[in-house]
Motif scaffolding. Structure first.
Motif, mmCIF file in Angstrom:
data_model
loop_
_atom_site.group_PDB
_atom_site.id
_atom_site.type_symbol
_atom_site.label_atom_id
_atom_site.label_comp_id
_atom_site.label_asym_id
_atom_site.label_seq_id
_atom_site.Cartn_x
_atom_site.Cartn_y
_atom_site.Cartn_z
ATOM 1 N N LEU A 43 33.487 65.978 23.394
ATOM 2 C CA LEU A 43 33.549 66.409 21.996
ATOM 3 C C LEU A 43 32.559 67.540 21.719
ATOM 4 C CD1 LEU A 43 34.925 65.735 19.286
ATOM 5 C CD2 LEU A 43 33.004 64.205 18.825
ATOM 6 N N ALA A 44 31.339 67.416 22.232
ATOM 7 C CA ALA A 44 30.329 68.467 22.033
ATOM 8 C C ALA A 44 30.729 69.751 22.738
ATOM 9 C CB ALA A 44 28.973 67.988 22.541
ATOM 10 N N LEU A 46 33.857 70.754 23.376
ATOM 11 C CA LEU A 46 34.996 71.363 22.673
ATOM 12 C C LEU A 46 34.584 72.029 21.367
ATOM 13 C CD1 LEU A 46 37.761 68.660 23.235
ATOM 14 C CD2 LEU A 46 37.584 70.907 24.307
ATOM 15 N N THR A 47 33.599 71.448 20.680
ATOM 16 C CA THR A 47 33.151 72.036 19.414
ATOM 17 C C THR A 47 32.059 73.077 19.612
ATOM 18 O OG1 THR A 47 31.582 70.226 19.087
ATOM 19 C CG2 THR A 47 33.757 69.993 18.060
ATOM 20 N N ARG A 48 31.547 73.196 20.844
ATOM 21 C CA ARG A 48 30.525 74.177 21.211
ATOM 22 C C ARG A 48 29.261 74.102 20.350
ATOM 23 N NH1 ARG A 48 33.131 77.589 24.816
ATOM 24 N NH2 ARG A 48 35.360 77.756 24.522
ATOM 25 N N ILE A 49 28.824 72.884 20.043
ATOM 26 C CA ILE A 49 27.581 72.758 19.280
ATOM 27 C C ILE A 49 26.400 72.815 20.240
ATOM 28 C CG2 ILE A 49 28.602 71.533 17.331
ATOM 29 C CD1 ILE A 49 27.560 68.940 18.479
#
Length: 103
Positions: A43-44, A46-49
């Motif tokens: 998830l991190a 894919l969201t590039r945070i």
């Protein structure tokens, strides 16, 4: 590998510890936790945070996993465990700690 150690407790009953069962439980616990970590990593990614947003996201993720596991997953699980209950097909000593009475 399931050696049992029996220790008298303050209530007078015996507590039995099976190393093999404890090891298996710890292994399953860690694998479930690792899968939650993989889910967060995907998830991190894919969201590039990055940076502090990643740390804050990890804290929120951990809180969500805790709440969902504690209040949804555990109460929803199948009632297949017979730990601590007496079964008519097994001797009572299999389901509960040995008692001092011989009834």
């Amino acid at each position: 590998m399931s050696t049992a150690t029996s220790t008298p407790t303050m209530g007078g009953s015996n507590f039995e510890f099976f190393a093999g069962h404890a090891l298996l439980g710890a292994l399953i616990h860690m694998m479930v936790g690792a899968m939650y970590g993989v889910g967060f990593g995907v998830l991190a990614s894919l969201t590039r945070i990055r940076g502090m947003a990643l740390v804050a996201g990890a804290v929120v993720w951990g809180g969500l996993v805790f709440v969902i596991s504690s209040f949804v997953g555990l109460p929803w699980r199948p009632r297949s465990s017979t730990a601590g209950t007496r079964s008519p097909t097994r001797p009572s000593s299999w389901a509960t700690a040995p008692s001092s009475s011989s009834t």
